[in-house]
Scaffold this motif. Structure first.
Motif, PDB file in Angstrom:
ATOM      1  N   LEU A  51      47.631  37.245  35.002  1.00 49.61           N
ATOM      2  CA  LEU A  51      46.172  37.152  34.986  1.00 49.61           C
ATOM      3  C   LEU A  51      45.582  37.524  36.342  1.00 49.61           C
ATOM      4  N   THR A  52      46.231  37.079  37.423  1.00 52.62           N
ATOM      5  CA  THR A  52      45.753  37.417  38.765  1.00 52.62           C
ATOM      6  C   THR A  52      45.787  38.916  38.987  1.00 52.62           C
ATOM      7  N   LEU A  56      42.323  41.130  39.437  1.00 54.28           N
ATOM      8  CA  LEU A  56      42.158  41.796  40.721  1.00 54.28           C
ATOM      9  C   LEU A  56      42.001  43.300  40.528  1.00 54.28           C
ATOM     10  N   ALA A  57      42.841  43.883  39.676  1.00 56.57           N
ATOM     11  CA  ALA A  57      42.751  45.318  39.408  1.00 56.57           C
ATOM     12  C   ALA A  57      41.477  45.662  38.646  1.00 56.57           C
ATOM     13  N   PRO A 158      44.951  46.300  48.498  1.00 54.25           N
ATOM     14  CA  PRO A 158      44.127  47.472  48.843  1.00 54.25           C
ATOM     15  C   PRO A 158      44.946  48.740  49.046  1.00 54.25           C
ATOM     16  N   LEU A 159      46.164  48.615  49.570  1.00 55.40           N
ATOM     17  CA  LEU A 159      47.023  49.786  49.731  1.00 55.40           C
ATOM     18  C   LEU A 159      47.479  50.327  48.379  1.00 55.40           C
ATOM     19  N   LEU A 160      47.859  49.425  47.489  1.00 53.65           N
ATOM     20  CA  LEU A 160      48.272  49.839  46.148  1.00 53.65           C
ATOM     21  C   LEU A 160      47.104  50.461  45.392  1.00 53.65           C
ATOM     22  N   PHE A 161      45.932  49.851  45.547  1.00 55.27           N
ATOM     23  CA  PHE A 161      44.752  50.384  44.856  1.00 55.27           C
ATOM     24  C   PHE A 161      44.347  51.736  45.439  1.00 55.27           C
ATOM     25  N   ALA A 162      44.502  51.898  46.757  1.00 56.85           N
ATOM     26  CA  ALA A 162      44.200  53.189  47.384  1.00 56.85           C
ATOM     27  C   ALA A 162      45.135  54.266  46.851  1.00 56.85           C
ATOM     28  N   GLY A 222      44.952  45.696  33.742  1.00 57.44           N
ATOM     29  CA  GLY A 222      43.568  45.615  34.177  1.00 57.44           C
ATOM     30  C   GLY A 222      42.939  46.977  34.400  1.00 57.44           C
ATOM     31  N   LEU A 223      43.675  47.871  35.044  1.00 58.90           N
ATOM     32  CA  LEU A 223      43.169  49.227  35.279  1.00 58.90           C
ATOM     33  C   LEU A 223      43.004  49.987  33.966  1.00 58.90           C
TER      34      LEU A 223
END
Length: 267
Positions: A51-52, A56-57, A158-162, A222-223
């Motif tokens: 869930l987290t 977050l994503a 943030p690095l993974l999302f970037a 999530g994405l």
């Protein structure tokens, strides 16, 4: 009320997550109250991780699409959500211990620091603190190990999302999801590779590398969900979702009663 989501005060709210949070909370709580009757209740922690990762994503992607995602704001939001409540819990607990068991306070201090700095899970591994044998004689902060994993994940997200955003722009949405899914699968493989018969499972249970797969799988979901909202699922996929929901929840509840945390098949 929809299982999949609705608009609340201008924000997207996914109602099904409320049920999953409840399922996770009930599992963990009953596990600590009645570990012999609900030996698999600890699986609620894994559900929390999923869930987290999902939320977050999901929120990061929506903020990015709306040109509102800022790394500084992201970290500040995490700090505001975690530390005020955490300090209240920690300081209140230490204050009570100071009156009830004053000699134990000195032993708590190193663990206190590990909780604050977000490496409590590795601290407990170093202490060889078996989660399943310490349930009845544990530090008051034993159960905060999961926050160490989440705080470490918050730090690198943030690095993974970037990376995801870069691949999204350069190659396409599926490329970013594929890479995160590969990371998740890679982490999921670490646990069975490290497991050996009759070993102390502390390292596997507390390790960030053996646990982050749940957060990453949640992130992939999530994405994906941002790009596939309920309105675009179609009636057949909606029907499948409604049929799958009670089945999967039932399997989760059954696992609470079956999956002993020290059994080999769990790992």
């Amino acid at each position: 009320m929809s299982l999949f989501g609705r608009e609340v005060a201008g924000r997207r709210h996914i109602d099904g997550l409320d049920v999953l949070r409840t399922l996770a909370i009930v599992g963990v709580t009953l596990f600590h109250m009645f570990p012999e009757r609900l030996p698999g209740g600890y699986l609620g922690v894994s559900l929390f991780f999923v869930l987290t990762g999902f939320l977050l994503a999901y929120t990061s992607k929506r903020s990015w699409l709306e040109h509102r995602f800022r790394v500084k704001a992201y970290y500040w939001k995490r700090i505001k959500r975690i530390y005020p409540s955490l300090f209240i819990v920690l300081l209140t607990t230490i204050g009570i211990y100071q009156f009830v068991l004053p000699k134990a306070v000195a032993a708590i201090r190193p663990e206190f620091l590990s909780v604050i700095l977000g490496y409590n899970n590795w601290w407990q591994i170093a202490q060889n603190a078996d989660y399943f044998t310490r349930l009845t004689n544990a530090s008051p902060f034993t159960h905060l190990w999961f926050m160490g994993i989440e705080m470490q994940y918050y730090l690198v997200w943030p690095l993974l999302f970037a990376l995801y955003a870069f691949l999204d722009i350069l190659v396409g949405r599926r490329a970013g999801l594929f890479v995160l899914a590969v990371f998740a699968l890679g982490s999921a493989v670490v646990m069975p590779l490290l497991y050996e018969p009759d070993m102390d499972v502390t390292r596997l249970y507390y390790g960030t590398d053996t646990r982050v797969y749940a957060l990453l799988f949640g992130a992939v979901l999530g994405l994906w969900w941002v790009d596939h909202p309920r309105a675009r699922l179609g009636k057949y996929r909606m029907l499948l979702g409604y049929l799958a929901w009670p089945v999967l929840v039932g399997i989760s509840i059954a696992a609470y009663f079956i999956f002993d945390g020290q059994s080999a098949y769990v790992y």
